[in-house]
Structure formats: structure tokens, C-alpha cells
Motif scaffolding. Structure first.
Motif, PDB file in Angstrom:
ATOM      1  N   ALA A   8      40.613  46.945  35.033  1.00  0.00           N
ATOM      2  CA  ALA A   8      40.653  45.819  34.087  1.00  0.00           C
ATOM      3  C   ALA A   8      42.095  45.482  33.694  1.00  0.00           C
ATOM      4  N   GLY A   9      42.946  45.483  34.674  1.00  0.00           N
ATOM      5  CA  GLY A   9      44.326  45.060  34.451  1.00  0.00           C
ATOM      6  C   GLY A   9      45.279  46.157  34.002  1.00  0.00           C
ATOM      7  N   SER A  15      33.918  45.104  40.989  1.00  0.00           N
ATOM      8  CA  SER A  15      34.670  44.595  42.133  1.00  0.00           C
ATOM      9  C   SER A  15      35.858  45.505  42.376  1.00  0.00           C
ATOM     10  N   GLU A  67      38.992  42.652  44.575  1.00  0.00           N
ATOM     11  CA  GLU A  67      38.366  41.330  44.621  1.00  0.00           C
ATOM     12  C   GLU A  67      37.205  41.228  45.593  1.00  0.00           C
ATOM     13  N   GLU A 125      37.578  46.022  38.759  1.00  0.00           N
ATOM     14  CA  GLU A 125      37.145  45.246  37.592  1.00  0.00           C
ATOM     15  C   GLU A 125      35.682  45.542  37.306  1.00  0.00           C
TER      16      GLU A 125
END
Lengths: 269, 68, 83
Positions: free
Chosen positions: B6-7, B36, B39, B59
Motif C-alpha cells: 500500500a505504498g 494485486s 499491478e 496492494e
């Protein structure tokens, strides 16, 4: 169509913008947006779109205004309690901007009415509060080729994406099926901070304005999440629309709309 | 190995599975989360057998049903 | 007033309105004209004189000249660029 002096003044802050200008404002006035759900998300979205001069706004909801709505549904007031939400919302929108046409639909969306409902609109805004409706809106918009903004809010969190059928991924690309009844909390059970609807609903209105005017980049192919406690926005890049999706792939397995069963706690009280 | 979740980039044991990451990250309603990696969506049936590698970008996407 | 080396296609008077409607009216008038046409704007000294020519130039139009009428008003000549 030439602007009246009153319109020039009303929309002056838009017309001044290089990206919007005269042409953009005319596109807004010619634009048609349907808002499904006149609640936490739909309320701010409807108010901003009315103020922006979106010429035709449809609003669909089968509820009446309840005291517990007023903590976040800013389009309704204490005097509106007991009134149909669509009527209360339409009154506020017309008061903000008599320039626009508001169509009201006092109805829940279901598989037999949604295609007719969305047919006349350019852009759909999902402001519903349950998974059966969110999947129904996704599937109907994909089948009809209607772009729409999906959003959800709960507690101190919110998220949204914009779906352009045939181009970017849809809601069902991310989530294959609705969760079982009561498996995932909704905001009725879990609560939601009032301003969350304001943040996310306004972002949905922003996407509608951008779509109608053709300005900027839409949130297609991304899910934007917002965590108010951490005060963080996070933009998640989604995989492209692929073969895997049951509804938006080139060979869909879902070709008819589905009325999923509502969670018991979300049925009309 | 380093994984971005999540970044946020964090350190994890080499070769952990998606299931293990879900557990370590205390993911809410793990049976309904969409994941994911770089991506691409991972099928929920493959969470246990999908090993993560250094530099992966993960993510978690959650159902969010509220709105009215 | 000096002779103009161009012809004026449209004329507007924005002396009765204030910022930002001054700029808005100018922008709307230009929008309805064709590329290359010239708009003459009658405007007041002060804020309109300072802001309208600059904002119009920011939009990419060509400010041809700004003449002082000597009575607290100005004549602004703009050639429309782009469509």
C-alpha cells in the motif's frame, strides 16, 4: 446558446478557468448526470453539480429523510424529516440553481428499471450504500456503455474509481462477486464520519465535471483510497481491463442483470 | 527482502506467501480482500502458493459498501 | 486617438461591470468570434486596465494595443487566436 448576464456572473469562476471557459460551461449546461442514492455521497455531489450548472440532474432514491441521516446528508435539513429524499434533494438543488432541470425517481434501482433509468444520462454517479446496488450499477453501466463513478465510505475511510466501459477496468474486475450478506460491515452497522461523504462525494462530482468537460485525466484504471485518520490519499493502479472479468471482458459470462439479495440489516427499516 | 505494501516499503522474510503477508499486515476480512502484486490481481485460491519476491509492489483492495 | 492599422469586428463595453465579470464578458465575446478577428473593449482604468489585458494574453490571444481615452477609460484591441 448565448449566456445571460446572470449566467455569466453565476458561472464566472468556471468561465475564467482556461480549462473550462465558455465551451466547458456550455458542455456542463448540456450535460446529464444521474445520481443514484441521495445520501452521504449523493448529497454533496448533487449540490456541487447543481451549483456547477450541470443542466440535467437525475436523482434516484426510495427512502425518506430520517433524523439519523442529517449527520452527513447535507442536502436535507431538519425540516425535511419524513419527506421523500429525492424531493428534499431536488428542492435544495433548485434553490441553489434554478437554471437546471432536476428529475426525481422515487424508486430503488433493480434489474428491471435500471437500464431505462440510465439510458438518458451521460454519466452515472453511484451513491448507494449496499453491494447488490453497487454490482447492479456496475453491470448495467458496463452493458449500456455508460461511464460512471463508483464509491464507498465507511468509518474514517473512503474510496472511489471511475469506470469507462470498454476502456478501463470495472468494479467487477476488482471484486468478482458481492460478499455474502453481513460478511463485510456497511456504514449502518459500522458508522461513518459525516465529512467522509463530503470528501468522496465531492470527488465523484469532480469526476463528473471532468468527464462532461473533457478536462484532465479521469480516475479510470485507478482506485483512490482515503484514510482520514492517517490523513492519507493512496492511488492504487489497477490491472488493465482483461479477459478475466465476467461482465466487461470481450466474452462476458454475465450477460443479464442480477438482483443480489440484500443483507438483512440493510433492508428498509 | 523489501516489499512495498500500500505504498509503504517494508522489510519481510524472504519468500513469504501472499497469505503470510495478509496475516502479518492484519488485513481486515482477509477472505474478501482483493490482492494485486505488481499491478496484477492474484486469484484468492492462489494466495498460499504465491511467493513474494524482493521489490514486489502489493496492494490490498477492500470492499467498501457504505455510501448513504 | 491614433489611426488603427486593423479593422475592428466587434465592440463591447465593460465599464458597467466589475472584476471578474469584466474578463468573463471579454472572454465570452472572443469565444463567439472567428480566429483573427479583432475585438475592441471599452474599459475603466484601475483594475480592469491592469487585469483584463494580462488575463486575455494568458489565454493566448494577441493584445494589439491599449489606448488611453483621457477620461478614465481605455480602448483595448484584441486579436483572437485559436478557436
Amino acid at each position: 446558446m448565448a449566456f445571460t448576464d446572470e449566467q455569466l456572473e453565476r458561472y464566472s469562476r468556471h468561465i475564467i478557468l482556461k480549462e473550462i471557459g465558455v465551451k466547458g460551461q456550455k458542455k456542463l449546461l448540456a450535460g446529464k448526470v444521474l445520481i443514484i442514492g441521495a445520501g452521504g455521497l449523493g448529497a454533496p455531489a448533487a449540490m456541487y453539480l447543481a451549483a456547477a450548472g450541470v443542466g440535467t440532474i437525475g436523482i434516484a432514491d426510495a427512502d425518506k429523510v430520517d433524523l439519523s441521516n442529517l449527520q452527513r446528508q447535507v442536502i436535507h435539513t431538519t425540516n425535511d424529516i419524513g419527506k421523500r429524499k429525492v424531493e428534499s434533494a431536488a428542492e435544495t438543488m433548485r434553490a441553489i440553481n434554478p437554471d437546471i432541470t432536476v428529475n426525481t425517481y422515487y424508486d430503488f434501482v433493480n434489474s428491471s428499471n435500471i437500464m431505462d433509468l440510465i439510458a438518458d444520462y451521460d454519466f452515472i454517479l453511484d451513491g448507494t450504500d449496499n453491494f447488490p446496488a453497487k454490482f447492479l450499477i456496475n453491470d448495467a453501466c458496463v452493458m449500456a456503455g455508460k461511464p460512471f463513478s463508483h464509491a464507498g465510505i465507511i468509518r474514517f475511510k473512503g474510496q472511489l474509481t471511475t469506470v469507462i466501459p470498454g476502456e478501463g477496468p470495472c468494479y467487477r474486475c476488482i471484486f468478482k462477486n458481492p460478499p455474502p450478506k453481513d460478511a463485510v460491515p456497511t456504514c449502518k452497522q459500522a458508522g461513518v464520519i459525516g465529512a467522509m461523504g463530503g470528501v468522496i462525494g465531492s470527488l465523484q462530482a469532480m469526476e463528473a465535471v471532468k468527464y462532461l468537460t473533457g478536462v484532465g485525466e479521469l480516475l479510470s484504471g485507478y482506485l483512490l483510497t482515503y484514510d482520514a485518520l492517517k490523513m492519507e490519499f493512496h492511488k492504487v493502479k489497477l490491472p488493465p481491463r482483461g479477459d478475466g472479468c465476467a461482465v466487461c471482458s470481450d466474452h462476458p459470462t454475465i450477460t443479464e442483470l442480477i438482483d443480489y439479495e440484500q443483507a438483512a440489516c440493510d433492508m428498509k427499516q | 527482502m523489501k516489499i512495498t505494501v500500500a505504498g509503504e516499503t517494508k522489510e519481510f522474510d524472504d519468500g513469504i506467501s501472499v497469505s503470510k503477508l495478509i496475516e502479518l499486515e492484519n488485513v481486515e476480512t482477509p477472505q474478501y480482500v482483493t490482492v494485486s502484486v505488481n499491478e496484477e490481481f492474484v486469484d484468492s485460491g492462489a494466495f498460499g502458493s504465491t511467493a513474494l519476491k524482493d521489490g514486489d509492489n502489493v496492494e490490498f483492495l477492500y470492499f467498501m459498501g457504505g455510501g448513504r | 486617438m491614433a489611426d488603427l492599422d486593423f479593422t475592428v469586428d466587434e465592440t463591447i463595453d465593460i465599464t458597467s461591470v466589475t472584476c471578474p465579470v469584466t474578463f468573463v464578458k471579454t472572454k465570452v465575446a472572443l469565444d463567439e468570434m472567428d480566429e483573427g478577428q479583432v475585438l475592441q473593449v471599452h474599459l475603466n482604468d484601475g483594475e480592469p486596465r491592469q487585469n483584463v489585458p494580462r488575463s486575455i494574453a494568458d489565454e493566448g490571444h494577441e493584445v494589439l494595443r491599449l489606448d488611453d481615452n483621457g477620461d478614465g477609460t481605455y480602448e483595448l484591441y484584441i486579436r483572437k487566436v485559436g478557436d
